[in-house]
Design a protein around this motif. Structure first.
Motif, PDB file in Angstrom:
ATOM      1  N   ARG A 200      56.250 -62.341  11.942  1.00 48.01           N
ATOM      2  CA  ARG A 200      56.499 -61.282  10.952  1.00 48.01           C
ATOM      3  C   ARG A 200      56.131 -59.916  11.503  1.00 48.01           C
ATOM      4  O   ARG A 200      56.741 -58.906  11.152  1.00 48.01           O
ATOM      5  CB  ARG A 200      55.697 -61.559   9.668  1.00 48.01           C
ATOM      6  N   ALA A 201      55.132 -59.905  12.382  1.00 51.83           N
ATOM      7  CA  ALA A 201      54.684 -58.648  12.981  1.00 51.83           C
ATOM      8  C   ALA A 201      55.393 -58.346  14.300  1.00 51.83           C
ATOM      9  O   ALA A 201      55.106 -57.330  14.943  1.00 51.83           O
ATOM     10  CB  ALA A 201      53.175 -58.700  13.214  1.00 51.83           C
ATOM     11  N   ASP A 202      56.296 -59.244  14.716  1.00 51.30           N
ATOM     12  CA  ASP A 202      57.074 -59.076  15.960  1.00 51.30           C
ATOM     13  C   ASP A 202      56.196 -59.049  17.205  1.00 51.30           C
ATOM     14  O   ASP A 202      56.518 -58.381  18.192  1.00 51.30           O
ATOM     15  CB  ASP A 202      57.929 -57.791  15.893  1.00 51.30           C
ATOM     16  N   ILE A 203      55.092 -59.804  17.165  1.00 50.79           N
ATOM     17  CA  ILE A 203      54.217 -59.872  18.342  1.00 50.79           C
ATOM     18  C   ILE A 203      53.907 -61.327  18.719  1.00 50.79           C
ATOM     19  O   ILE A 203      52.866 -61.602  19.327  1.00 50.79           O
ATOM     20  CB  ILE A 203      52.902 -59.085  18.129  1.00 50.79           C
TER      21      ILE A 203
ATOM     22  N   LEU B  87      62.949 -52.681  14.774  1.00 49.83           N
ATOM     23  CA  LEU B  87      64.200 -51.966  14.484  1.00 49.83           C
ATOM     24  C   LEU B  87      65.267 -52.902  13.937  1.00 49.83           C
ATOM     25  O   LEU B  87      66.079 -52.509  13.083  1.00 49.83           O
ATOM     26  CB  LEU B  87      64.700 -51.274  15.752  1.00 49.83           C
ATOM     27  N   LYS B  88      65.272 -54.154  14.408  1.00 46.79           N
ATOM     28  CA  LYS B  88      66.247 -55.136  13.926  1.00 46.79           C
ATOM     29  C   LYS B  88      66.075 -55.384  12.435  1.00 46.79           C
ATOM     30  O   LYS B  88      67.041 -55.626  11.709  1.00 46.79           O
ATOM     31  CB  LYS B  88      66.100 -56.439  14.699  1.00 46.79           C
ATOM     32  N   LYS B  89      64.834 -55.307  11.964  1.00 47.51           N
ATOM     33  CA  LYS B  89      64.561 -55.504  10.533  1.00 47.51           C
ATOM     34  C   LYS B  89      64.736 -54.202   9.750  1.00 47.51           C
ATOM     35  O   LYS B  89      64.417 -54.147   8.567  1.00 47.51           O
ATOM     36  CB  LYS B  89      63.137 -56.039  10.358  1.00 47.51           C
ATOM     37  N   ARG B  90      65.171 -53.164  10.464  1.00 47.46           N
ATOM     38  CA  ARG B  90      65.441 -51.859   9.864  1.00 47.46           C
ATOM     39  C   ARG B  90      64.182 -51.223   9.268  1.00 47.46           C
ATOM     40  O   ARG B  90      64.247 -50.475   8.281  1.00 47.46           O
ATOM     41  CB  ARG B  90      66.551 -51.945   8.808  1.00 47.46           C
TER      42      ARG B  90
ATOM     43  N   SER C 142      52.375 -52.599   9.561  1.00 45.68           N
ATOM     44  CA  SER C 142      52.239 -52.734   8.116  1.00 45.68           C
ATOM     45  C   SER C 142      52.373 -54.191   7.698  1.00 45.68           C
ATOM     46  O   SER C 142      51.851 -54.599   6.652  1.00 45.68           O
ATOM     47  CB  SER C 142      53.290 -51.879   7.397  1.00 45.68           C
ATOM     48  N   ALA C 143      53.056 -55.020   8.514  1.00 47.25           N
ATOM     49  CA  ALA C 143      53.245 -56.435   8.180  1.00 47.25           C
ATOM     50  C   ALA C 143      51.912 -57.169   8.157  1.00 47.25           C
ATOM     51  O   ALA C 143      51.611 -57.920   7.227  1.00 47.25           O
ATOM     52  CB  ALA C 143      54.191 -57.093   9.196  1.00 47.25           C
TER      53      ALA C 143
END
Length: 334
Positions: free
Chosen positions: A229-232, A299-302, A158-159
């Motif tokens: 932001r997208a963790d990639i 998950l860290k960003k909840r 979604s980011a």
């Protein structure tokens, strides 16, 4: 390479043509093939390649007006839409037509079925998670794949999706104007496809990404920020490192990447291998670690909803493998 081309049998050429199609380089590859054959006065092989080129060009010339009409229909209906992936290979074209929109699913289905008399294809588990629909349109051999509001194999991204439309740009293709993703987002979508879903590179991925960086220019800080932001980010850096390594192997000089990228890459081209027509990325342990890092970041960003979606990926992949072994197809799953 010249001698290899001039010694190809008809059967070998047909295999080469099939491989070029799988890797979305028919137009570029056959154009070069024709130049080499003609320079050696090899009219027979030049004709083989010309016939393959003309057939592919006919396919492209048929698909582009459809793609343009679909984009225009969305805009006339007040919905934002952008082409993703399909035009990255120009002058070649992808095997299907991919778009992204933030319109409501019911609006998408209504527009496609009523405006284009399209049929909605059966959706797999993966399609439902990813928030995408495939449509078949009379007169268009290619499937139209529309991603609605989400990106990523399980719709976890979604980011990227939330900012995608605001970052688009316009390009001219075959005399028509198309809205396409930003350079950074184009690389992020390629990374999602190659490093987090399919685990293989096509020749077009190497050529297209290298050309984007070297000829069009990429804002690496923007790419880093968007990928983070997208963790990639680690997957994106690794994707570019693999591209650079393969360019270096065949050109002698890799893509000029900043330290920001090279220091974050988990591995490079030496970890990949060629099999069944593509450059393969090992799932264990390399890709599994990238997946774990992505999941941990979400998950860290909840972002629990997105994390729950992403956590289904191993089970989905396992079901696809089992289905492939039992029935010879992963249709309905992946």
């Amino acid at each position: 390479m010249r001698d290899d081309i001039l010694s190809l049998s008809r059967e070998d050429f047909d295999d080469l043509s099939t491989l070029a199609s799988l890797n979305h380089v028919v137009v570029r590859g056959m154009t070069t093939f024709i130049e080499i054959a003609r320079s050696a006065n090899d009219d027979i092989r030049a004709e083989w390649a010309l016939n393959a080129l003309n057939a592919e060009q006919e396919r492209i010339d048929n698909a582009i007006p459809f793609l343009h009409d679909i984009c225009r229909a969305f805009e006339e209906n007040g919905n934002d839409v952008t082409v993703i992936k399909s035009l990255d290979h120009w002058p070649d074209l992808g095997s299907d037509l991919d778009l992204y929109t933030n319109a409501a699913p019911e609006q998408v289905i209504k527009l496609m079925t009523q405006r284009f008399n399209a049929t909605v294809s059966a959706r797999s588990w993966g399609d439902r998670l990813a928030g995408k629909w495939n449509f078949e349109i009379p007169g268009l051999p290619e499937s139209v794949e529309i991603h609605v509001g989400r990106l990523g194999q399980t719709g976890e991204q979604s980011a990227i999706a939330s900012s995608l439309m605001a970052r688009t740009r316009q390009v001219q293709v075959a005399g028509r104007t198309f809205r396409v993703t930003s350079k950074s987002d184009r690389l992020l979508i390629s990374t999602l496809q190659r490093m987090y879903r399919h685990f293989y590179f096509r020749l077009c991925d190497i050529v297209d990404s290298a050309s984007l960086v070297e000829n069009d220019g990429v804002d690496f800080q923007d790419l880093h920020d968007a990928a983070s932001r997208a963790d990639i980010w680690e997957g994106t850096a690794t994707y570019l490192a693999i591209v650079s390594d393969y360019v270096r192997k065949y050109r002698g000089k890799g893509v000029d990447l900043p330290k920001l990228v090279t220091s974050s890459a988990r591995f490079g081209g030496d970890a990949t291998f060629y099999a069944r027509g593509f450059i393969r990325v090992p799932i264990m342990p390399q890709s599994a670690k990238l997946y774990g890092s992505q999941l941990a970041g979400i998950l860290k960003k909840r972002e629990l909803h997105n994390g729950a979606r992403l956590s289904l990926l191993p089970w989905l992949a396992t079901a696809a493998v089992v289905g492939q072994k039992l029935t010879g197809s992963d249709k309905g799953i992946w």
